[in-house]
Design a protein around this motif. Sequence first.
Motif, PDB file in Angstrom:
ATOM      1  N   ALA A  56      11.352 -13.622  -4.509  1.00 58.54           N
ATOM      2  CA  ALA A  56      11.587 -12.316  -5.135  1.00 58.54           C
ATOM      3  C   ALA A  56      10.790 -11.207  -4.459  1.00 58.54           C
ATOM      4  O   ALA A  56      11.188 -10.057  -4.487  1.00 58.54           O
ATOM      5  CB  ALA A  56      11.245 -12.378  -6.615  1.00 58.54           C
ATOM      6  N   GLU A  57       9.641 -11.544  -3.837  1.00 65.38           N
ATOM      7  CA  GLU A  57       8.829 -10.492  -3.241  1.00 65.38           C
ATOM      8  C   GLU A  57       9.198 -10.218  -1.790  1.00 65.38           C
ATOM      9  O   GLU A  57       8.667  -9.317  -1.167  1.00 65.38           O
ATOM     10  CB  GLU A  57       7.339 -10.806  -3.370  1.00 65.38           C
ATOM     11  CG  GLU A  57       6.907 -12.118  -2.742  1.00 65.38           C
ATOM     12  CD  GLU A  57       7.084 -13.316  -3.677  1.00 65.38           C
ATOM     13  OE1 GLU A  57       7.068 -14.430  -3.169  1.00 65.38           O
ATOM     14  OE2 GLU A  57       7.256 -13.145  -4.881  1.00 65.38           O
TER      15      GLU A  57
ATOM     16  N   TYR B 283      15.110  -5.963  -1.958  1.00 68.18           N
ATOM     17  CA  TYR B 283      13.650  -6.040  -1.956  1.00 68.18           C
ATOM     18  C   TYR B 283      13.222  -5.833  -3.404  1.00 68.18           C
ATOM     19  O   TYR B 283      12.846  -4.735  -3.812  1.00 68.18           O
ATOM     20  CB  TYR B 283      13.080  -4.974  -1.027  1.00 68.18           C
ATOM     21  CG  TYR B 283      11.583  -5.033  -0.788  1.00 68.18           C
ATOM     22  CD1 TYR B 283      10.823  -6.166  -1.049  1.00 68.18           C
ATOM     23  CD2 TYR B 283      10.920  -3.918  -0.286  1.00 68.18           C
ATOM     24  CE1 TYR B 283       9.460  -6.200  -0.807  1.00 68.18           C
ATOM     25  CE2 TYR B 283       9.556  -3.938  -0.035  1.00 68.18           C
ATOM     26  CZ  TYR B 283       8.831  -5.084  -0.306  1.00 68.18           C
ATOM     27  OH  TYR B 283       7.474  -5.103  -0.065  1.00 68.18           O
ATOM     28  N   GLN B 284      13.317  -6.898  -4.195  1.00 69.35           N
ATOM     29  CA  GLN B 284      13.089  -6.802  -5.636  1.00 69.35           C
ATOM     30  C   GLN B 284      11.692  -6.310  -5.986  1.00 69.35           C
ATOM     31  O   GLN B 284      11.520  -5.563  -6.936  1.00 69.35           O
ATOM     32  CB  GLN B 284      13.348  -8.162  -6.294  1.00 69.35           C
ATOM     33  CG  GLN B 284      14.789  -8.626  -6.183  1.00 69.35           C
ATOM     34  CD  GLN B 284      15.786  -7.677  -6.812  1.00 69.35           C
ATOM     35  OE1 GLN B 284      15.517  -7.059  -7.839  1.00 69.35           O
ATOM     36  NE2 GLN B 284      16.942  -7.516  -6.184  1.00 69.35           N
ATOM     37  N   ALA B 285      10.695  -6.697  -5.209  1.00 71.01           N
ATOM     38  CA  ALA B 285       9.318  -6.321  -5.524  1.00 71.01           C
ATOM     39  C   ALA B 285       8.929  -4.971  -4.909  1.00 71.01           C
ATOM     40  O   ALA B 285       7.787  -4.559  -5.019  1.00 71.01           O
ATOM     41  CB  ALA B 285       8.351  -7.398  -5.029  1.00 71.01           C
ATOM     42  N   GLY B 286       9.880  -4.293  -4.265  1.00 74.82           N
ATOM     43  CA  GLY B 286       9.524  -3.085  -3.534  1.00 74.82           C
ATOM     44  C   GLY B 286      10.110  -1.803  -4.063  1.00 74.82           C
ATOM     45  O   GLY B 286      10.402  -0.887  -3.290  1.00 74.82           O
ATOM     46  N   GLU B 287      10.300  -1.692  -5.358  1.00 75.25           N
ATOM     47  CA  GLU B 287      10.888  -0.477  -5.928  1.00 75.25           C
ATOM     48  C   GLU B 287      10.139   0.770  -5.471  1.00 75.25           C
ATOM     49  O   GLU B 287       8.927   0.864  -5.605  1.00 75.25           O
ATOM     50  CB  GLU B 287      10.879  -0.561  -7.456  1.00 75.25           C
ATOM     51  CG  GLU B 287      11.580   0.581  -8.135  1.00 75.25           C
ATOM     52  CD  GLU B 287      13.084   0.613  -7.878  1.00 75.25           C
ATOM     53  OE1 GLU B 287      13.649   1.723  -7.916  1.00 75.25           O
ATOM     54  OE2 GLU B 287      13.695  -0.435  -7.636  1.00 75.25           O
TER      55      GLU B 287
ATOM     56  N   SER C 282       9.575   1.700  -2.446  1.00 79.24           N
ATOM     57  CA  SER C 282       8.952   1.537  -1.125  1.00 79.24           C
ATOM     58  C   SER C 282       9.782   2.213  -0.043  1.00 79.24           C
ATOM     59  O   SER C 282      10.995   2.342  -0.150  1.00 79.24           O
ATOM     60  CB  SER C 282       8.831   0.047  -0.769  1.00 79.24           C
ATOM     61  OG  SER C 282       7.968  -0.606  -1.651  1.00 79.24           O
TER      62      SER C 282
ATOM     63  N   GLY D 192      15.948  -2.206  -6.424  1.00 78.81           N
ATOM     64  CA  GLY D 192      15.770  -3.458  -5.714  1.00 78.81           C
ATOM     65  C   GLY D 192      16.647  -3.601  -4.481  1.00 78.81           C
ATOM     66  O   GLY D 192      16.652  -4.650  -3.844  1.00 78.81           O
TER      67      GLY D 192
ATOM     68  N   ASP E 160       8.080  -2.857   5.306  1.00 81.97           N
ATOM     69  CA  ASP E 160       7.545  -1.985   4.262  1.00 81.97           C
ATOM     70  C   ASP E 160       6.363  -1.231   4.877  1.00 81.97           C
ATOM     71  O   ASP E 160       5.402  -1.853   5.340  1.00 81.97           O
ATOM     72  CB  ASP E 160       7.096  -2.828   3.069  1.00 81.97           C
ATOM     73  CG  ASP E 160       6.611  -1.987   1.896  1.00 81.97           C
ATOM     74  OD1 ASP E 160       6.096  -0.873   2.098  1.00 81.97           O
ATOM     75  OD2 ASP E 160       6.732  -2.474   0.753  1.00 81.97           O
TER      76      ASP E 160
ATOM     77  N   SER F 212       2.954  -2.099   2.584  1.00 83.57           N
ATOM     78  CA  SER F 212       2.424  -3.464   2.473  1.00 83.57           C
ATOM     79  C   SER F 212       2.606  -4.296   3.735  1.00 83.57           C
ATOM     80  O   SER F 212       2.106  -5.414   3.798  1.00 83.57           O
ATOM     81  CB  SER F 212       3.101  -4.184   1.303  1.00 83.57           C
ATOM     82  OG  SER F 212       4.459  -4.425   1.606  1.00 83.57           O
TER      83      SER F 212
END
Length: 176
Positions: A87-88, A111-115, A117, A141, A161, A164
């Motif tokens: 998910a990340e 990119y579910q964990a990157g809202e 980004s 996402g 990203d 990160s």
Amino acid sequence: MDTENRPVLTGLVALVGVAVAIGLLGGLAVLVGVKATGIGGSAESSDEPSTSATFRLPRPSETSTETAPEQATEPSPGTEPTSEAPAEGISLSAAQQSVSPMQQIGLTGTYQAGEGSVLQVQRMEDGAWADFPVTMSVSGGTFATYVLTGRTGPNKFRVVDTDSEVVSNEVTVTVG
């Protein structure tokens, strides 16, 4: 003032007076039209939905930091477990496998964990990843953009990203 001896000045004053009168009447007509159609609305925000074309952000609300414990589930007999991307992670795909020079190459992904980004598109150049002049934002996402290139042959792309440094998988598109 003797207006008979100055006809140009008299005409100019009359012209300015007419222009001012037309401007005032035009402005009044626009104001009445705006009020009648409801365009613009009021500056106050309300909780009720509105049909006006104004941009409103949702009101912030308190969120709970507690999470429910995850429950492990076993697949039912006779079914194969599915492998999914974490998910990340960033999952990238290209809409085309082969394009002509300077034809759009659609890049999409999740990119579910990157809202929120910002993702930088990179291309493999001479054995190293180089920034391509395209960035995009993650919303819901997902993300999408396109690139153009005249460099013929296989072109490898990925996204990273910018905060990160998380990188996506590579996609290869043949140009030419």
